[in-house]
Design an enzyme around this catalytic site. Structure first.
Site, mmCIF file in Angstrom:
data_model
loop_
_atom_site.group_PDB
_atom_site.id
_atom_site.type_symbol
_atom_site.label_atom_id
_atom_site.label_comp_id
_atom_site.label_asym_id
_atom_site.label_seq_id
_atom_site.Cartn_x
_atom_site.Cartn_y
_atom_site.Cartn_z
ATOM 1 N N LYS A 1 38.703 85.491 -25.690
ATOM 2 C CA LYS A 1 38.701 84.774 -24.425
ATOM 3 C C LYS A 1 40.057 84.994 -23.776
ATOM 4 O O LYS A 1 41.080 85.184 -24.430
ATOM 5 C CB LYS A 1 38.408 83.288 -24.605
ATOM 6 C CG LYS A 1 39.446 82.483 -25.358
ATOM 7 C CD LYS A 1 40.663 82.011 -24.580
ATOM 8 C CE LYS A 1 40.287 81.318 -23.296
ATOM 9 N NZ LYS A 1 41.539 80.885 -22.558
ATOM 10 N N THR B 1 47.418 83.485 -22.731
ATOM 11 C CA THR B 1 46.448 82.438 -23.049
ATOM 12 C C THR B 1 45.162 83.111 -23.477
ATOM 13 O O THR B 1 44.204 83.205 -22.747
ATOM 14 C CB THR B 1 46.227 81.442 -21.918
ATOM 15 O OG1 THR B 1 45.452 80.366 -22.438
ATOM 16 C CG2 THR B 1 45.550 81.996 -20.723
ATOM 17 N N GLU C 1 41.622 85.821 -13.656
ATOM 18 C CA GLU C 1 41.188 84.770 -12.740
ATOM 19 C C GLU C 1 41.192 85.263 -11.293
ATOM 20 O O GLU C 1 42.218 85.689 -10.765
ATOM 21 C CB GLU C 1 42.095 83.550 -12.883
ATOM 22 C CG GLU C 1 41.867 82.827 -14.194
ATOM 23 C CD GLU C 1 42.858 81.727 -14.473
ATOM 24 O OE1 GLU C 1 42.549 80.872 -15.315
ATOM 25 O OE2 GLU C 1 43.942 81.729 -13.869
ATOM 26 N N ASN D 1 44.055 78.213 -9.966
ATOM 27 C CA ASN D 1 45.187 77.628 -10.678
ATOM 28 C C ASN D 1 45.836 76.468 -9.939
ATOM 29 O O ASN D 1 46.568 75.688 -10.531
ATOM 30 C CB ASN D 1 46.209 78.727 -10.993
ATOM 31 C CG ASN D 1 45.739 79.577 -12.145
ATOM 32 O OD1 ASN D 1 45.844 79.172 -13.301
ATOM 33 N ND2 ASN D 1 45.203 80.740 -11.848
ATOM 34 N N THR E 1 43.227 69.286 -12.416
ATOM 35 C CA THR E 1 42.561 68.181 -11.721
ATOM 36 C C THR E 1 41.144 68.531 -11.300
ATOM 37 O O THR E 1 40.446 67.694 -10.765
ATOM 38 C CB THR E 1 43.365 67.781 -10.469
ATOM 39 O OG1 THR E 1 43.564 68.948 -9.653
ATOM 40 C CG2 THR E 1 44.714 67.216 -10.862
#
Length: 408
Positions: A184, A195, A281, A403, A408
């Protein structure tokens, strides 16, 4: 250049349980709102293991627990993995929670705790919702075959848009050996681990010391040669398990097929690394940078990483702008040995710089080329025989959106 071994074959239906003796599972336990978020990988027998970890000085509790487990005996039999919460920067409680995950998994499987590795990925700085973990682990039922492997690979994802799987077969000592991997990673990706979680399984017989040697020899050319955004995370690891069920003669650098094994491992790790880069992303394009003529392979990779990691290069590719000056600038600040008057640059098949000077090219043709989903940039610095590759992606509006609101 990479040696080609015809005996290495990529296999279809690839999954983390393709090698003999592995089972996998994944499910939704409630860390995330809907998607799978808890996964288990198990070997039928204890497996020799090796790991490579983030270089970030801030390291999450699961990473520390896994490293301690492998250091204790060089063996693992299971990996328990969650997504949605990184269990990073969570103090003493985070370490207690990671150890609890390890202990619960060991009890479920009837094995020693030090044979269980732990991995987590997701939001940093929030306590692990252990009520979800404690109800989820007993429900995990690892199974061989594709279904469990798909569930595993889906359960470890965060902002990824696709799961990432690959597998290869190779004949060693007359035995068919399989190496498979799943990973991942989508954002917070930068060379020297990011990450990213990577899990590789093989049924090859190889001791931990030599397995670690093989893994570290390929990481610089694969996982450490990708970048999305220049951030290096707190949780990243690549774990390899080798359970020996193929019953080949134990592999080591003295084995006549050692290089074939390492090359097969490299194929798996390169596939996964490129999948991560492509799934950056918000990304719309995979960028491959190939560097030739450096004084060493290490310097070639350094130049390639510098180019593929440049925000200006990445945005130029996103905007389909053949801005070779940004490529040249990134080569220049890479720190490698250079003669500015000897550099050649290609975008696709079009030479745009020769001997450090611009070459006339068709803007219209390169505009069309840069609209493609995979872009190749080539640099020859004419300083030696060093060769290196790096992979990344374009930098888009969607990256900022993802990002800006991740927590949130």
């Amino acid at each position: 250049m990479t040696t080609v071994y015809p005996s290495i074959k990529r296999i279809s239906g690839n999954n983390i349980a393709s090698p003999l003796g592995y089972r996998a599972a994944g499910l939704h336990c409630g860390i995330k709102h809907k998607k799978n978020d808890l996964a288990l990988l198990v070997s039928d027998v204890p497996a020799h293991a090796a790991g490579v970890y983030t270089t970030n000085a801030v390291q999450a509790a699961p990473l520390i627990v896994t490293k301690e487990a492998i250091d204790q005996s060089g063996m693992l039999q299971a990996m328990i993995v969650n997504s949605g919460n990184a269990n990073a920067c969570t103090g003493k409680q985070g370490f207690v929670d990671a150890k609890t995950m390890q202990q619960m998994t060991a009890e479920k499987l009837g094995i020693a705790p030090h044979l269980v590795g732990v991995a987590s990925t997701g939001v940093i700085g929030e306590k692990m919702p252990m009520n979800c973990i404690k109800t989820g682990i007993p429900r995990l039922e690892p199974a061989p075959g594709l279904k469990g492997s798909i569930e595993f690979s889906q359960s470890i994802l965060t902002t990824d848009t696709v799961s990432k799987n690959t597998a290869y077969k190779v004949d060693i000592d007359g035995k068919s050996i399989t190496i498979a991997g799943t990973a991942k990673g989508s954002g917070m990706i930068h060379p020297n681990m990011a990450t990213m979680l990577g899990f590789v399984t093989t049924d090859a017989a190889i001791e931990s010391y030599h397995l670690h040697h093989a893994l570290t020899s390929v990481v610089d050319r694969t996982f450490n040669s990708i970048t999305v955004d220049g951030d290096t995370s707190t949780n990243d690891m690549v774990i390899v398990m080798a359970n020996g069920l193929a019953q080949n003669d134990a592999l080591s650098p003295a084995h006549p097929d050692w290089k074939v094994f390492v090359q097969t491992l490299l194929c798996v790790c390169e596939d996964l690394g490129k999948m991560i880069a492509k799934d950056g992303e918000g990304a719309t394009k995979l960028i491959e940078v190939e560097v030739m003529g450096a004084v060493s392979d290490a310097e070639a990779r350094s130049i390639a990483k510098s180019v593929v990691g440049s925000p200006l290069v990445k945005t130029a590719v996103f905007g389909c702008d053949a801005n070779w000056g940004r490529i040249l600038a990134a080569v220049g600040y890479s720190g490698a040995t250079l003669d500015p008057n000897a550099i050649m640059i290609k975008i696709g098949d079009a030479t745009v710089v020769e001997d450090g000077e611009p070459v006339a090219f068709s803007e219209e043709e390169l505009l069309e080329y840069l609209k493609q989903p995979e872009i190749k940039l080539k640099v020859d610095v004419h300083q030696g025989d060093g060769h290196g590759l790096a992979w990344g992606c374009d930098l888009t509006y969607d990256y900022v959106q993802i990002n800006a609101s991740y927590r949130t």
